[in-house]
Design a protein around this motif. Structure first.
Motif, mmCIF file in Angstrom:
data_model
loop_
_atom_site.group_PDB
_atom_site.id
_atom_site.type_symbol
_atom_site.label_atom_id
_atom_site.label_comp_id
_atom_site.label_asym_id
_atom_site.label_seq_id
_atom_site.Cartn_x
_atom_site.Cartn_y
_atom_site.Cartn_z
ATOM 1 N N MET A 1 -50.498 138.746 63.866
ATOM 2 C CA MET A 1 -50.917 139.191 65.194
ATOM 3 C C MET A 1 -51.983 140.266 65.083
ATOM 4 S SD MET A 1 -50.167 137.688 67.725
ATOM 5 C CE MET A 1 -50.560 138.719 69.131
ATOM 6 N N ILE A 2 -51.714 141.234 64.197
ATOM 7 C CA ILE A 2 -52.667 142.326 64.029
ATOM 8 C C ILE A 2 -54.036 141.782 63.639
ATOM 9 C CG2 ILE A 2 -53.182 143.661 61.946
ATOM 10 C CD1 ILE A 2 -51.307 145.720 62.853
ATOM 11 N N TRP A 3 -54.000 140.735 62.805
ATOM 12 C CA TRP A 3 -55.269 140.180 62.359
ATOM 13 C C TRP A 3 -55.989 139.451 63.468
ATOM 14 C CZ3 TRP A 3 -57.533 142.155 58.508
ATOM 15 C CH2 TRP A 3 -56.775 142.771 57.500
ATOM 16 N N LEU A 4 -55.191 138.771 64.312
ATOM 17 C CA LEU A 4 -55.798 138.049 65.423
ATOM 18 C C LEU A 4 -56.488 139.040 66.362
ATOM 19 C CD1 LEU A 4 -56.034 135.176 66.613
ATOM 20 C CD2 LEU A 4 -54.133 135.778 68.111
ATOM 21 N N ARG A 5 -55.759 140.127 66.679
ATOM 22 C CA ARG A 5 -56.302 141.156 67.569
ATOM 23 C C ARG A 5 -57.578 141.755 66.996
ATOM 24 N NH1 ARG A 5 -54.578 144.283 71.927
ATOM 25 N NH2 ARG A 5 -55.460 146.349 71.680
ATOM 26 N N ARG A 6 -57.502 142.051 65.703
ATOM 27 C CA ARG A 6 -58.683 142.565 65.010
ATOM 28 C C ARG A 6 -59.864 141.620 65.126
ATOM 29 N NH1 ARG A 6 -57.464 145.794 60.330
ATOM 30 N NH2 ARG A 6 -56.901 147.756 61.291
ATOM 31 N N ALA A 7 -59.570 140.321 64.883
ATOM 32 C CA ALA A 7 -60.646 139.333 64.886
ATOM 33 C C ALA A 7 -61.285 139.260 66.268
ATOM 34 C CB ALA A 7 -60.110 137.968 64.468
ATOM 35 N N ILE A 8 -60.429 139.272 67.313
ATOM 36 C CA ILE A 8 -60.970 139.214 68.674
ATOM 37 C C ILE A 8 -61.827 140.439 68.952
ATOM 38 C CG2 ILE A 8 -60.367 139.249 71.119
ATOM 39 C CD1 ILE A 8 -57.912 137.571 70.379
ATOM 40 N N GLN A 9 -61.293 141.608 68.576
ATOM 41 C CA GLN A 9 -62.055 142.846 68.759
ATOM 42 C C GLN A 9 -63.413 142.764 68.073
ATOM 43 O OE1 GLN A 9 -59.625 146.010 67.347
ATOM 44 N NE2 GLN A 9 -58.828 146.511 69.375
ATOM 45 N N LEU A 10 -63.376 142.239 66.841
ATOM 46 C CA LEU A 10 -64.610 142.146 66.064
ATOM 47 C C LEU A 10 -65.631 141.284 66.782
ATOM 48 C CD1 LEU A 10 -65.914 142.715 63.194
ATOM 49 C CD2 LEU A 10 -65.189 140.405 62.653
ATOM 50 N N VAL A 11 -65.172 140.097 67.234
ATOM 51 C CA VAL A 11 -66.095 139.171 67.889
ATOM 52 C C VAL A 11 -66.655 139.806 69.165
ATOM 53 C CG1 VAL A 11 -66.266 136.956 69.062
ATOM 54 C CG2 VAL A 11 -65.011 137.142 66.914
ATOM 55 N N VAL A 12 -65.774 140.439 69.961
ATOM 56 C CA VAL A 12 -66.230 141.054 71.211
ATOM 57 C C VAL A 12 -67.263 142.149 70.923
ATOM 58 C CG1 VAL A 12 -65.534 142.482 73.163
ATOM 59 C CG2 VAL A 12 -64.154 140.515 72.512
ATOM 60 N N THR A 13 -66.953 143.016 69.940
ATOM 61 C CA THR A 13 -67.885 144.100 69.624
ATOM 62 C C THR A 13 -69.230 143.545 69.166
ATOM 63 O OG1 THR A 13 -65.939 145.240 68.811
ATOM 64 C CG2 THR A 13 -68.032 146.324 68.468
ATOM 65 N N VAL A 14 -69.170 142.551 68.291
ATOM 66 C CA VAL A 14 -70.426 141.994 67.784
ATOM 67 C C VAL A 14 -71.238 141.380 68.923
ATOM 68 C CG1 VAL A 14 -71.388 140.156 66.357
ATOM 69 C CG2 VAL A 14 -69.644 141.648 65.424
ATOM 70 N N LEU A 15 -70.546 140.662 69.817
ATOM 71 C CA LEU A 15 -71.258 140.064 70.948
ATOM 72 C C LEU A 15 -71.892 141.138 71.825
ATOM 73 C CD1 LEU A 15 -69.125 137.032 72.161
ATOM 74 C CD2 LEU A 15 -71.455 137.044 71.279
ATOM 75 N N LEU A 16 -71.130 142.205 72.077
ATOM 76 C CA LEU A 16 -71.675 143.282 72.911
ATOM 77 C C LEU A 16 -72.862 143.960 72.241
ATOM 78 C CD1 LEU A 16 -68.526 144.905 74.491
ATOM 79 C CD2 LEU A 16 -70.477 143.928 75.675
ATOM 80 N N VAL A 17 -72.770 144.097 70.918
ATOM 81 C CA VAL A 17 -73.894 144.696 70.190
ATOM 82 C C VAL A 17 -75.146 143.845 70.368
ATOM 83 C CG1 VAL A 17 -74.788 145.041 67.854
ATOM 84 C CG2 VAL A 17 -72.604 146.020 68.501
ATOM 85 N N THR A 18 -74.995 142.526 70.247
ATOM 86 C CA THR A 18 -76.167 141.666 70.432
ATOM 87 C C THR A 18 -76.674 141.767 71.872
ATOM 88 O OG1 THR A 18 -74.815 139.749 71.007
ATOM 89 C CG2 THR A 18 -75.406 140.006 68.703
#
Lengths: 325, 359
Positions: A1-18
């Motif tokens: 679960m922790i990894w899933l949450r992390r992965a989602i956070q990562l994708v969202v942050t990267v998208l927002l950065v772009t």
């Protein structure tokens, strides 16, 4: 679960950065087309508009840009090799030649910083609040108040201009793997040292604080009781459990190092990402600026994620806790 | 109660005071899960009584109430509480002195008997460009025959304006958002958090440079850009302390006594959050000066001919074989300023803020 949450956070942050990086274009007064063409006439305006898809709606433009980004097509430089009617050099190739220099600079500086900071921290932790400890704390506090753009010219002044120990700015750098390994390191020494100075202060302070705490633990007493030498206790027993704060901060430091690299490359005229960015800003080469910004930010995020996972490797206690939960 | 710094004079009082049980009692009162409505009021009244009688000292609350000696203590034979200002040490006052000094220089630069910083001075033109210290020019002339001392003093203005203005904007925006997010939580908090993290994902100078490229580099633009860099950090600091104080009893009490949420934020939380926000803000001023300097150094801050320290350092490092006064003067000025601001922030945080490492 922790990894899933992390992965989602990562994708969202990267998208927002772009998205944020893409939004920069909207800060430009007027359409970027006029900025590019600078009065070169209607033909240019039409060509650029069609080419860059600037006539499409904003969302489509963004998605298009994102798609190109993901496929490694970073667009073409407005200035580098560009002329009226001819596209510039692909930005991807500009970045490909630039990033190894920045990477080497940063890695070299960190190796240097750790080689200096770890022994200093160990020595200070052995005798907390004694003369050496206090002195090193004061010195690191002062060091942290000296910006890179003051350190760099001063080191050049001392080591390149006055004493000729290291080559000064604008020295040719042979590739790291071209057989001139030592020449490369010699040339890179001064730039890396500038970056290392700030890191030494940070690492020394953190490691010293953690080490003082670790040295009070029972297993250190146990090691002492078994008759191990101080050197062995410090290096084999106390060092590893004292490095967690250091690692997290090392990840955060990468941002500061990239900032430092921009300055250092400008002082030493090293053709890394930082100098490329500075040149692009000076020449209003917007797509190149955007590409560098996005790549550097994503790299920074990924590095911090990797460092987070490094905890598992270094500390078996965390590994076991995660495995059982 | 939050952890207190070791050099703080107050803990010894709190632990020796007869009011000791009140403190532990209030600590107990925070623990139980969901108190009934009646309990809420009781707790609140108790807590307010404590605060008003001066028995309860909230370390990070309003600065003034802590600074002075609380009435009623001496009468009970408790040792007098020293003024907080005495605990700072002489270094703190030297740092304050330096900051006051350069602020005065910046304000009154026009009144000083200095050559114009932006045009070549005649007595400089008569010697070689970049000449070292000489008659009439204590620190010599730069490559464009301008007086180095004059440029350094006028350069103070840009650093100070950008440093303080950008952090003030950052505090206003980031602080307000942090207060709201920290007290109301919920979706707004989550969105703001993600946004702040996104801004923090850009290495500072890279973000600053790219925004300068797109936005422009007037004094206002540069201030704005550094405010953009600063707000996420200040947002985080304020949010963290709002969350911490928002869970305290007196906030609950205020709500129970019928205060609106808005009133709670302004009257209860704001005064608690301000000290830590301001101390982090001071550290932020140091950083803002560094980043303005970096932009200047790269030629991307305020346009010519306005002098800035960063620009002078860049010009001074162009040719290092000549006299180095034009490199050293702005470097030393900048170093001392950053050191002073950092030191003031560090000392204030040691005394005011109980949460070390809230970042």
């Amino acid at each position: 679960m922790i990894w899933l949450r992390r992965a989602i956070q990562l994708v969202v942050t990267v998208l927002l950065v772009t998205l944020l990086t893409f939004l920069l274009t909207s800060l430009l007064p007027g359409s970027p087309v006029y900025e590019i063409c600078q009065g070169a006439g209607n033909a240019c305006v039409k060509q650029v508009t069609a080419l860059d898809g600037l006539n499409k709606p904003f969302v489509v433009q963004y998605l298009l840009w994102l798609k190109h980004l993901l496929t490694g097509n970073l667009g073409y430089s407005y200035t580098e090799g560009a002329s009226f009617g001819a596209q510039g050099v692909p930005i991807a190739s500009l970045i490909k030649t630039a990033y190894p220099i920045t990477l080497e600079e940063i890695v070299f500086s960190q190796v240097m910083a750790l080689m200096v900071a770890v022994p200093l921290a160990m020595y200070a932790a052995l005798r907390p609040n004694r003369l050496f400890d206090r002195l090193s704390t004061t010195v690191s506090f002062a060091t942290l108040s000296v910006p890179t753009f003051i350190v760099a010219p001063l080191l050049v002044l001392i080591f390149a201009v006055t004493f000729h120990v290291f080559p000064g700015p604008a020295a040719q750098i042979p590739s790291l793997f071209s057989g001139q390994f030592l020449t490369n390191l010699h040339t890179m020494f001064l730039p890396a040292a500038v970056l290392a100075i700030g890191s030494v202060a940070v690492y020394q302070r953190l490691l010293r604080a953690d080490m003082v705490a670790t040295l009070e633990e029972d297993f250190i007493l146990m090691a002492r009781a078994k008759g191990l030498t101080t050197a062995r206790i410090l290096t084999r027993h106390a060092l590893r459990p004292s490095t967690f704060t250091l690692m997290t901060v090392a990840g955060i430091q990468v941002g500061g190092l990239i900032t430092g690299a921009v300055i250092v490359e400008s002082v030493f005229q090293l053709n890394g990402l930082g100098l490329l960015l500075t040149h692009s800003v000076a020449q209003h080469d917007y797509p190149t600026i955007q590409a560098i910004t996005v790549i550097v930010a994503v790299a920074y995020i990924v590095i911090n994620l990797l460092i987070d996972s490094l905890y598992l490797v270094i500390d078996p206690r965390i590994r076991r806790a995660r495995a059982t939960s | 109660m939050p952890e207190r710094p070791a050099d703080d004079p107050i803990p010894s009082f709190a632990s020796e005071a007869p009011a000791d049980d009140v403190e532990s009692e209030s600590a107990l009162l925070t623990r139980p899960g969901e108190p009934s409505g009646v309990d809420l009021v009781d707790e609140g009244v108790l807590r307010m009584a404590e605060q008003q009688s001066g028995l309860f000292i909230d370390l990070a609350s309003d600065f003034d109430t802590q600074a002075g000696v609380q009435p009623g203590r001496a009468a009970r034979g408790i040792p007098r509480v020293r003024s907080r200002w005495k605990g700072f040490g002489w270094g703190f006052w030297v740092a304050i002195g330096w900051v006051v000094f350069i602020v005065l220089l910046a304000i009154f630069a026009n009144l000083l008997p200095l050559p114009d910083p932006n045009t070549a001075s005649n007595s400089c033109l008569s010697v070689a460009p970049g000449a070292g210290p000489g008659a009439g020019h204590i620190f010599g002339c730069d490559d464009n025959s301008r007086d180095v001392l004059s440029r350094a003093i006028f350069g103070t203005r840009v650093s100070l304006i950008v440093g303080f203005a950008s952090i003030s904007i950052g505090l206003l925006v980031g602080g307000t958002l942090g207060l709201i997010a920290g007290y109301f939580r919920g979706p707004f908090d989550e969105v703001m958090n993600v946004l702040a993290n996104t801004f923090l994902s850009f290495p500072y100078l890279v973000l600053a440079l790219s925004v300068v490229a797109f936005l422009g580099n007037s004094l206002f633009d540069v201030t704005l850009i550094i405010a953009i860099l600063a707000w996420p950090l200040l947002f985080r600091v304020v949010r963290a302390s709002t969350i911490e104080y928002g869970e305290r009893d007196y906030v609950l009490a205020a709500r129970a006594l019928g205060s609106t949420r808005f009133r709670v934020v302004v009257k209860q939380l704001l005064p608690d959050v301000v000290p830590s926000a301001v101390t982090y803000g001071l550290v932020g001023v140091g950083l803002a000066i560094v980043y303005e300097g970096a932009l200047s150094f790269l030629g991307q801050s305020v346009p010519d001919p306005t002098s800035t320290w960063g620009k002078m350092i860049a010009e001074g490092s162009q040719n290092l074989t000549q006299p180095v006064a034009q490199l050293l003067v702005p470097s030393v000025a900048m170093f001392l300023t950053i050191l002073a601001v950092n030191y003031i922030g560090d000392r204030l945080r040691g005394v005011l803020d109980t949460r070390e490492g809230a970042l």
